[in-house]
Write a protein that holds these residues in place. Structure first.
Motif, short mmCIF file in Angstrom:
data_model
loop_
_atom_site.label_atom_id
_atom_site.label_comp_id
_atom_site.label_asym_id
_atom_site.label_seq_id
_atom_site.Cartn_x
_atom_site.Cartn_y
_atom_site.Cartn_z
N THR A 1 3.93 7.67 -0.65
CA THR A 1 4.81 6.84 0.19
C THR A 1 4.12 6.59 1.52
O THR A 1 3.76 7.53 2.23
CB THR A 1 6.16 7.53 0.42
N HIS B 1 8.86 0.78 4.07
CA HIS B 1 8.23 1.90 3.38
C HIS B 1 7.79 1.41 2.01
O HIS B 1 8.55 0.75 1.30
CB HIS B 1 9.20 3.07 3.22
N THR C 1 6.05 2.63 -1.71
CA THR C 1 5.69 3.74 -2.58
C THR C 1 4.76 3.24 -3.67
O THR C 1 5.09 2.31 -4.40
CB THR C 1 6.94 4.37 -3.21
#
Length: 506
Positions: free
Chosen positions: A326, A333, A335
């Motif tokens: 992440t 964000h 991932t």
């Protein structure tokens, strides 16, 4: 006049849909691009203007507003050029082609040529999942379109081709060469290595249970050769896994024109020890996948592990535990998937001969030099590596029948058998391999006999194991039992698993 055209961008390794809204109204000629565009998207206005004029169209000299929805997502890259141009042509009445239920992606050059872009496979997957029946993309990305079935594809080379579109199903784009695997047959085999049966046995266990492995030994004993032959005993990727891997490589821009079929061979990545944190884990202003993600469903090989920066190595902790990375930025964000096997090699000291001295070679390192070298590998990192093995020089330079028994073909058959057992055992669980077993499931799927528990307790106290190391021994024992075809873990399996924690005293 108002119109809208559907397009897509890449966020992380996934395609995200973008609606390009174009409104042309009376007023002083000017263009406003809104919807959180980055500099590359803002510059698209100049590319689109020249491309339209050089393709036989007229650029509208009115007030133009271009909105990229949803406005909360930052738009990056050049994949929206073609959709913006098509929207302008439709809004100005110069293009009558019905673009409803079509997804348009592509970069434009000043003369109207449609250039290939990165991440087409991810965008195609988004289009298919979102119900789009047709997709217009650059001809230079047609090879990627062949990998995903169930889409009507129109590949174009120039903006003027939007007047007359010809669609083909992605299946019909496949040529005879696409139907035959274009993967070269590996010339590597474990029989190339003389001796080292213990190390080959460790590779078998690592491949069968997807366990991380590190091998230590003096220079020239075959550490790198062993690790580079690890993929030869791994099973082929499933169609879903292969598609996921190819999508990652598409986003990273690592697909060549020859990549027109799904590659079933697990990826093998071996970065140099000078790699940066962003190169290994991923990152950047617009985060891109790093080596741990490019190794997804495959092997990440770090040769001469202590030569890597300690800061870089410590970042491996999260992906080794969570099988994902992440990356956090101020606005979002991301991932990245990172389910890989870590394979590593190292020397016992800077010169490489500590504990392996011969008449011709002897260790020249001081105690302080050895400690400084070994301190580059932290305890928490080593604790996450299941199999830790010391190997020395082979006793003979002549191949024997034992070497043939440890051929890649023989070991791969055992790996496939053990993996089939695990997949049957974990068919109702969110994991598939012994290395992925959570601690809460060990008593259910890997119970140990009473005498084995006593041996484990002795090893726990004698070696100073952590609870993570203790659990990993049980997981290795479970894999050994699967290789031997045993339903339950026996004492010999635990004893063999314990010997693969030799670097706990490193």
């Amino acid at each position: 006049m108002y119109t809208e055209v559907k397009s897509a961008i890449v966020v992380g390794v996934d395609g995200v849909g973008i609606t390009v809204e174009v409104d042309i109204s009376s007023g002083i000629p000017q263009i406003a691009v809104v919807g959180l565009p980055d500099s590359a998207v803002r510059e698209s206005v100049d590319r689109v203007r020249s491309a339209i004029r050089n393709s036989g169209f007229q650029f509208p000299l009115e007030r133009i507003t271009i909105n990229l929805a949803p406005a909360a997502i930052r738009k990056e890259g050049t994949s929206l050029d073609l959709a913006i141009a098509a929207g302008l042509l439709q809004a100005s009445g110069q293009l009558e082609t019905d673009l409803t239920q079509m997804l348009l992606i592509g970069e434009l050059s000043l003369d109207g040529t449609v250039r290939p872009i990165h991440g087409v496979l991810a965008m195609m997957q988004y289009a298919k999942q979102s119900g789009f029946s047709k997709m217009i993309l650059p001809a230079g990305n047609e090879h990627e379109a062949r990998m995903l079935s169930g889409m009507d594809i129109c590949s174009i080379t120039h903006l003027s081709e939007l007047k007359e579109l010809t669609f083909q199903t992605s299946e019909s784009l496949k040529t005879q060469s696409d139907l035959v695997s274009n993967e070269p047959t590996s010339m590597l085999d474990l029989t190339d290595i003389v001796g080292q049966q213990e190390a080959k046995r460790a590779l078998l266990i690592a491949a069968a249970g997807r366990h991380n492995i590190i091998v230590s030994g003096p220079p020239g004993v075959g550490k790198t050769m062993l690790m580079r032959r690890l993929p030869t005993i791994l099973p082929e990727l499933s169609e879903l896994e292969a598609l996921e891997v190819m999508k990652i490589y598409s986003v990273a821009g690592k697909l060549s024109l020859s990549d027109s079929t799904l590659k079933r061979q697990p990826p093998f990545r071996a970065p140099h020890h000078s790699i940066s944190t962003a190169g290994l884990i991923g990152g950047g202003g617009n985060p891109k996948p790093g080596e741990v993600t490019l190794s997804h469903h495959g092997v990440l090989f770090l040769d001469e592990l202590p030569e890597f920066s300690r800061q870089v190595l410590e970042l491996l902790r999260q992906p080794l535990e969570e099988r994902a990375v992440t990356i956090s930025r101020a606005r979002h964000h991301i991932t990245f998937p990172a389910s890989f096997m870590l394979a590593a090699s190292c020397n016992p000291c800077p010169c490489g001969y500590h504990g392996f001295a011969t008449e011709q070679t002897s260790c020249t390192c001081t105690h302080q030099m050895i400690q400084r070298y070994r301190s580059k590998l932290s305890g928490p990192l080593l604790d996450r590596i299941d199999i830790q093995l010391d190997i020395g020089r082979p006793q003979t330079l002549v191949h024997n029948t034992q070497d043939l028994a440890y051929s890649s073909k023989e070991l791969k058959a055992k790996v496939l058998k053990a993996i089939a057992i695990q997949q049957q055992r974990y068919h109702s669980e969110p994991y598939s391999y012994n290395s992925e077993l959570p601690s809460s499931a060990l008593k259910v799927y890997a119970p140990i006999p009473k005498e084995g528990a006593a041996l484990l307790e002795h090893a726990f106290n004698k070696l100073g194991l952590s609870m993570r190391g203790y659990n990993r021994i049980i997981k290795i024992a479970r894999t050994i039992a699967d290789i031997e075809g045993n339903d339950s873990i026996q004492l010999p399996h635990i004893a063999e698993a314990i010997q693969y924690r030799k670097l706990d005293l490193f």
